[in-house]
Design a protein around this motif. Structure first.
Motif, PDB file in Angstrom:
ATOM      1  N   SER A 165      20.356 -78.388 -96.334  1.00 19.34           N
ATOM      2  CA  SER A 165      19.488 -78.804 -96.660  1.00 19.34           C
ATOM      3  C   SER A 165      19.866 -80.413 -96.618  1.00 19.34           C
ATOM      4  O   SER A 165      20.250 -80.900 -98.002  1.00 19.34           O
ATOM      5  N   GLY A 191      13.678 -86.021 -98.363  1.00 14.76           N
ATOM      6  CA  GLY A 191      12.354 -85.226 -99.216  1.00 14.76           C
ATOM      7  C   GLY A 191      11.933 -84.397 -98.453  1.00 14.76           C
ATOM      8  O   GLY A 191      12.217 -84.358 -96.971  1.00 14.76           O
ATOM      9  N   GLY A 231      10.889 -83.704-105.754  1.00 16.30           N
ATOM     10  CA  GLY A 231      10.530 -82.537-104.567  1.00 16.30           C
ATOM     11  C   GLY A 231      11.765 -81.040-103.907  1.00 16.30           C
ATOM     12  O   GLY A 231      11.787 -80.066-104.303  1.00 16.30           O
ATOM     13  N   MET A 232      12.656 -81.720-103.579  1.00 10.59           N
ATOM     14  CA  MET A 232      13.126 -80.901-102.479  1.00 10.59           C
ATOM     15  C   MET A 232      14.460 -80.244-103.035  1.00 10.59           C
ATOM     16  O   MET A 232      14.479 -78.523-102.694  1.00 10.59           O
ATOM     17  N   THR A 233      14.358 -80.746-104.143  1.00  8.69           N
ATOM     18  CA  THR A 233      15.858 -80.456-104.736  1.00  8.69           C
ATOM     19  C   THR A 233      15.515 -78.927-105.695  1.00  8.69           C
ATOM     20  O   THR A 233      15.927 -78.749-107.195  1.00  8.69           O
ATOM     21  N   GLY A 234      14.731 -78.961-106.364  1.00  6.88           N
ATOM     22  CA  GLY A 234      13.697 -78.044-107.085  1.00  6.88           C
ATOM     23  C   GLY A 234      13.046 -78.733-108.379  1.00  6.88           C
ATOM     24  O   GLY A 234      13.223 -78.506-109.369  1.00  6.88           O
TER      25      GLY A 234
END
Lengths: 160, 575
Positions: free
Chosen positions: B116, B365, B440-443
């Motif tokens: 990622s 992202g 968003g992408m990291t949670g």
């Protein structure tokens, strides 16, 4: 010689609860006094991408990753991922895909499939039911706990 | 919330164990910016009331907050993913000169295999460039032990200490025994012109001090138990650090090992001694030939991997291949294409950008997923904060057929300067902020424009509209991207003007706001099998073998984008 470990591979897609399923297994092994390792391989999508999670436990575990052709149990939450990953199994290894196939008849709307599959797996491992239930409680931490315990037992009872 | 300390082991990830260790070592300030695989360090830390921890605006800010806390006298921790260290590099380099006061640990989580990430740089090389000591645990329980040790080394030698995890350690869980927190006394801070003011004369003197410190650290590395020998079979030996050690041990449990817990400064004599005792010694390492090169410089005879193993994540089954000198020849596993979630607010925007056939400068992202077919509506992804700077370069060369896109968290991280630059350098362009009001992408971590801190407390909220206006944008529009007709008209209008415009496309992330509407209904009689509804690339709209589609009711959240794109009314809203 190193005592052998028990190696389990969970596979499916993002959002199916693979990580929770493998965590229950790793916690149950830890509670039973084993050295337990769990590691995950997933991509950048929050939902829908391939996810695999490896659990290894024994007296002492080195590599967190399982070896190709070294997996004792494959726990698939998705049919196509199951086909792709079955080559990771040992010759004597067991693919639990049969329980995925009957899960539709036993689960309402397919909810808690992850817990159901762990229930089925639990019957194949020599960890006590008490430690499994304790692990389910620890991992779900109150959230839909009773429903998950019920589904876990359903999975466990599905294994004859 | 306060974490209770159970007497037995807990199953902790490398990230969590590291945070636990720092907590036990008495850390008082911790700062980071979310980034896989480092995010969970600070998320775990946020559970401790005794630690003042934060999501900072970006890694440079985080580093300086943590560094200055240590200079002022308390133990502090900075953590970031590997590329996050690049953002902080300016401060890292000179902090090696000043040294610290109380202990300061710098955690880098590298990502071999780039699950990622945008690259797979090996930050062990950065430790050498910055001349900072480097510790490398191989497992979560070691991460906990070594971070405690890192604070001691930091204070003993007056230096920031780099602690490196890789994804396979950060995201592995194992039994970890928890201990009690021991809070050392705050160190006294007194202003010191020569030590903390890095003007040329002082910095020159501190550089000399840094070189002398490295000599002392090397002596420590030679005798430290962090670098330990396990003698087994004397025919085959391995030198390894981090998770590579565990892979070698898995495959050759009876061999001899020199395990490097502190791989820089390099324990040359210890290695020389080990190599003398074992017939054939292999260096096993992921990515760069870091240990290998240092051995070669020292004239130590070792067996090394084929250069084809310098890319990608190492796996246990590769060790025999490396030992036998073979090239890496691993068939790539087929894997599912990552897609935007059902109902994601980025989807309607990319749908429009694709339709308008624009050149799109992108950023990092979840929205980077808009780059893959069939949406294909994002054409660059370089680093954090590049959506608006690449927009500028593209606009200068390609003209007005260009827009830039950047996420809300990314814009605050390092996009604001790019917008100021567009305005200052008289560039008329259209920047779209994809505001899903989270990282968003990291949670789903909060950031300044959410008005919430890492501990879930309310704080001053950064108003993106105001920032954009203050930076020099002529127009700032806020729009709900699910109004696709209005969105398309607005983008067309702004592109046609000689103005600097920002469009804030605002709709909350579906993983934060989980409200659902009923899934729309597919009407087969009206369907002409044109395939437009599949071009939005929604996982809930599935093509059937007969060419018709079906809507997956369990995953669909009822965003109704497929209803809006169908020209034949074959998908209807389910009110």
């Amino acid at each position: 010689m190193i005592e052998r470990t028990t190696d389990i591979l969970f596979c499916g897609t993002g959002g199916q609860g693979i990580l929770k399923a493998s965590e229950i297994c790793a916690v149950a092994a830890m509670l039973s006094g084993f050295h337990s390792k769990k590691t995950e391989v997933h991509g950048m999508a929050q939902r829908g991408g391939s996810v695999e999670s490896h659990v290894r436990y024994g007296k002492k575990v080195f590599s967190p990753l399982t070896l190709p052709g070294g997996v004792d149990f494959l726990v698939p939450l998705d049919l196509s991922e199951s086909e792709k990953m079955s080559r990771e199994l040992k010759k004597t290894g067991k693919n639990l895909v049969e329980y995925l196939k009957i899960s539709g008849e036993l689960l309402e709307n397919g909810f808690f499939l992850n817990t159901f599959m762990v229930g089925a797996l639990s019957k194949y491992l020599s960890l006590s039911e008490k430690n499994w239930v304790k692990a389910v409680r620890q991992v779900f931490d109150g959230k839909h706990l009773d429903a998950n315990i019920e589904v876990f037992m359903k999975g466990r009872d599905a294994v004859i | 919330m306060k974490k209770s300390v159970p007497r037995i082991s807990s199953l902790l990830s490398g990230d969590e164990a590291l945070a636990q260790g720092a907590y036990e070592a008495g850390v008082k300030i911790a700062a980071s910016y979310p980034g896989t695989p480092a995010t969970e360090i600070m998320e775990y830390m946020a559970g401790f009331d005794e630690v003042d921890c934060q999501w900072s605006v970006n890694e440079k800010v985080a580093y300086e907050v943590a560094y200055s806390g240590a200079v002022a006298g308390v133990r502090t921790l900075f953590s970031a993913k590997h590329v996050g260290l690049n953002v902080a590099m300016d401060s890292i380099m000179t902090s090696a000169y000043t040294g610290i006061n109380a202990g300061f640990v710098v955690v880098t989580c590298d990502e071999p295999g780039l699950h990622s990430s945008q690259n797979e740089q090996d930050n062990r090389l950065l430790a050498r460039i910055a001349k900072l000591p480097l510790l490398e645990p191989s497992s979560p329980s070691e991460a906990k032990e070594l971070v405690i040790k890192a604070f001691e080394i930091s204070e003993k030698f007056d230096t920031p200490v780099i602690l490196r995890l890789t994804t396979r350690i950060a995201h592995t869980k194992e039994n970890v025994v928890l201990g009690k927190r021991r809070e050392p006394q705050n160190k006294h801070y007194h202003p010191c012109f020569e030590k903390y003011v890095m003007v040329p004369k002082n910095a020159g003197a501190r550089h000399i001090e840094l070189e002398e410190r490295l000599v002392r650290l090397k002596r420590y590395s030679e005798v430290s138990r962090l670098n330990s020998v396990e003698m087994g079979d004397r025919k085959t030996g391995f030198i390894a650090a981090g998770v590579s050690y565990l892979y070698a041990k898995e495959m050759y449990p009876n061999a001899s090992f020199l395990k490097l817990g502190m791989s820089y400064p390099f324990p040359e004599e210890k290695i020389r001694d080990f190599v003398k005792k074992v017939r054939t010694v292999h260096v096993i390492e992921e990515l760069e030939p870091f240990i290998e090169e240092q051995c070669k410089i020292a004239g130590i005879k070792i067996r090394t991997k084929d250069p084809s193993f310098r890319t990608g994540e190492l796996r246990p089954e590769y060790i025999p291949l490396i030992v036998s000198g073979k090239k890496k020849n691993v068939p790539s596993k087929p894997s599912r294409k990552p897609v935007l979630c059902p109902g994601c607010s980025h989807r309607p925007l990319f749908w429009i950008l694709n339709k308008l056939k624009l050149n799109v400068a992108g950023d990092i992202g979840c929205y980077t997923l808009g780059a893959s077919a069939p949406l294909s509506a994002l054409h660059t992804c370089l680093c954090m904060g590049s959506g608006d700077t690449i927009l500028e370069g593209f606009t200068k060369v390609l003209g007005r057929n260009v827009v830039g896109v950047i996420g809300d968290s990314t814009f605050v991280h390092s996009g604001i300067t790019g917008l100021i630059n567009l305005a200052y350098n008289k560039t008329n362009a259209v920047l779209i902020i994809l505001d899903n009001s989270t990282t968003g992408m990291t949670g789903s971590q909060p950031h300044p424009a959410t008005g919430i801190t890492i501990k879930g407390e309310k704080t001053k909220k950064l108003i993106l509209e105001d920032v954009c206006k203050a930076a020099g944008a002529d127009n700032v529009d806020v729009i709900d991207p699910f109004r696709i007709k209005d969105l398309e008209a607005l983008i067309k209008k702004r592109i046609g003007e000689d103005k600097l415009s920002v469009i804030i496309s605002r709709y909350p992330c579906r993983l934060v706001d989980r409200r659902k509407n009923a899934a729309p209904i597919f009407v087969q009689d009206k369907c002409k099998k044109c395939g437009l509804c599949l071009k939005i690339d929604c996982p809930s709209v599935m093509k059937q073998t007969d060419g018709y589609v079906s809507i997956d009711r369990t995953t669909c959240v009822g965003c109704n984008l497929c209803v809006d794109v169908c020209p034949f009314g074959a998908i209807i809203k389910n009110d």
